[in-house]
Design an enzyme around this catalytic site. Sequence first.
Site, PDB file in Angstrom:
ATOM      1  N   TYR A 123      -7.976 -90.666  13.668  1.00 33.93           N
ATOM      2  CA  TYR A 123      -8.876 -91.614  13.016  1.00 33.93           C
ATOM      3  C   TYR A 123     -10.261 -91.614  13.671  1.00 33.93           C
ATOM      4  CZ  TYR A 123      -4.811 -93.531  10.558  1.00 33.93           C
ATOM      5  OH  TYR A 123      -3.704 -93.683   9.767  1.00 33.93           O
ATOM      6  N   LYS A 177       5.246 -84.961  16.949  1.00 36.88           N
ATOM      7  CA  LYS A 177       5.481 -83.752  16.141  1.00 36.88           C
ATOM      8  C   LYS A 177       5.257 -82.559  17.077  1.00 36.88           C
ATOM      9  CE  LYS A 177       6.246 -81.553  12.270  1.00 36.88           C
ATOM     10  NZ  LYS A 177       7.608 -81.469  11.709  1.00 36.88           N
ATOM     11  N   ASP A 209       9.102 -86.407  11.230  1.00 35.33           N
ATOM     12  CA  ASP A 209       9.745 -86.211   9.917  1.00 35.33           C
ATOM     13  C   ASP A 209      11.155 -86.803   9.909  1.00 35.33           C
ATOM     14  OD1 ASP A 209       9.950 -84.210  11.787  1.00 35.33           O
ATOM     15  OD2 ASP A 209       9.960 -82.545  10.370  1.00 35.33           O
ATOM     16  N   ASP A 233       0.735 -96.022  12.041  1.00 35.09           N
ATOM     17  CA  ASP A 233       0.231 -96.623  10.812  1.00 35.09           C
ATOM     18  C   ASP A 233       1.259 -96.432   9.688  1.00 35.09           C
ATOM     19  OD1 ASP A 233      -1.414 -97.706   8.932  1.00 35.09           O
ATOM     20  OD2 ASP A 233      -2.958 -96.165   9.010  1.00 35.09           O
ATOM     21  N   ASP A 237       4.411 -99.349   7.933  1.00 34.37           N
ATOM     22  CA  ASP A 237       4.518 -99.688   6.502  1.00 34.37           C
ATOM     23  C   ASP A 237       5.938 -99.390   6.014  1.00 34.37           C
ATOM     24  OD1 ASP A 237       1.863-100.418   6.361  1.00 34.37           O
ATOM     25  OD2 ASP A 237       1.446 -99.279   4.544  1.00 34.37           O
TER      26      ASP A 237
END
Length: 347
Positions: A123, A177, A209, A233, A237
């Site tokens: 970001y 990852k 994943d 992030d 959710d």
Amino acid sequence: MNILILPGDGIGPEISKQLVKILKTCILYGYNINLIYNYIGGISIDKYNLPLIDNVLKICNESDSIILGCVGGYKWNNYPIKPEEGLLLLRKKLNFFANIRPIKCPFKNIDFLIIRELNGGIYYGKPKGISKQLINSIPTWYSYDTELYNEQEIIRLIKVGFNLSINRKKKITSIDKSNVLNSSKLWKKIVNYVSKQYNNIIVNHLYIDYATIELIKNFKNLDVVITNNIFGDIISDECSLLTGSLGMLPSVSLNNKSLCLFEPCHGSAPDIAGKNIANPIGMLLSLVMMLEYLFNNIYLSNKLFYSIYKVLSYGFCTFDMKKYINNFKLVNTDEFGDLVNYYFYYD
Ligand code: NAD
């Protein structure tokens, strides 16, 4: 206590109003609270052509705590400067590097924390941009972002997770990852290095994943989850599904001083903004954390937590929760806030 409220855009003002009701009840419990309001996001762009002005940053620094609603909305989609940049700037300028997101639901015996890195990663990493170049002699758009972390940024975040796990179940799940990304390889190496400084804490590594499956399927095995900015992030959710709705999740962000930023995890929900139907629970649970961390009052913090769940247990809920509640009684945002405030004060 000087508490700065930045309601922001969309449903931000509606849910902030419910939190203020409870804060005013805290005044009846003997607290001396001075509420200060200001602008961030789209509403600040409308007023100052900027999503966050220096004076608001200054007021943030002078406050004991900050409460933020949410930013963004359709209106500013095609503006050159976006409301969300105000939030990123606030987090960066005030050094809010660790974002703690409790995923907790007493009805379902769910209780774990997501610790999301908030100050680095893709970001913020540079270079980033969108440009045009000739590819096979054809002018072609291309875009690029950089997932950038240094060792110190990773260590300080990971330590927040390990320190919190000491008083919990002593289990860390680190999500990365590292089978593909260099930034994740460094992350994993540092997690293993830091773990040597903590006795009796079990560390488990998951690739992002597969983690998306584990989080839903085996959430009972989780205690403290640590991860980078973008994965945090996304998975928070996802985890809102466990508790019922995206409107249910609170968060607190910490910096290296004692200033805290409390905000719900969801966005500005422009599709339902202004209708008085938003779920204020994420915002109210953020206040539960504020009562614990800032007021240092576990009694009031627990009282508010159980007031929220008492209202739900009586079947009262906003529209987003109705499929999760037996014999639900639909109420609007204001009514839900009033019910919680009633039990918070009288019960
Ligand atoms: P969103 O979280 O705003 O909404 C996703 C869905 O969840 C929508 O259907 C919305 O109605 C619903 N929802 C969210 N919060 C709710 C609540 N409290 N009660 C009931 N329903 C709720 O995400 P989005 O639609 O991807 O983004 C909308 C805007 O919010 C965008 O501009 C985005 O950039 C911004 N955003 C801001 C933040 C923030 O301020 N921290 C976070 C994420 C997204």
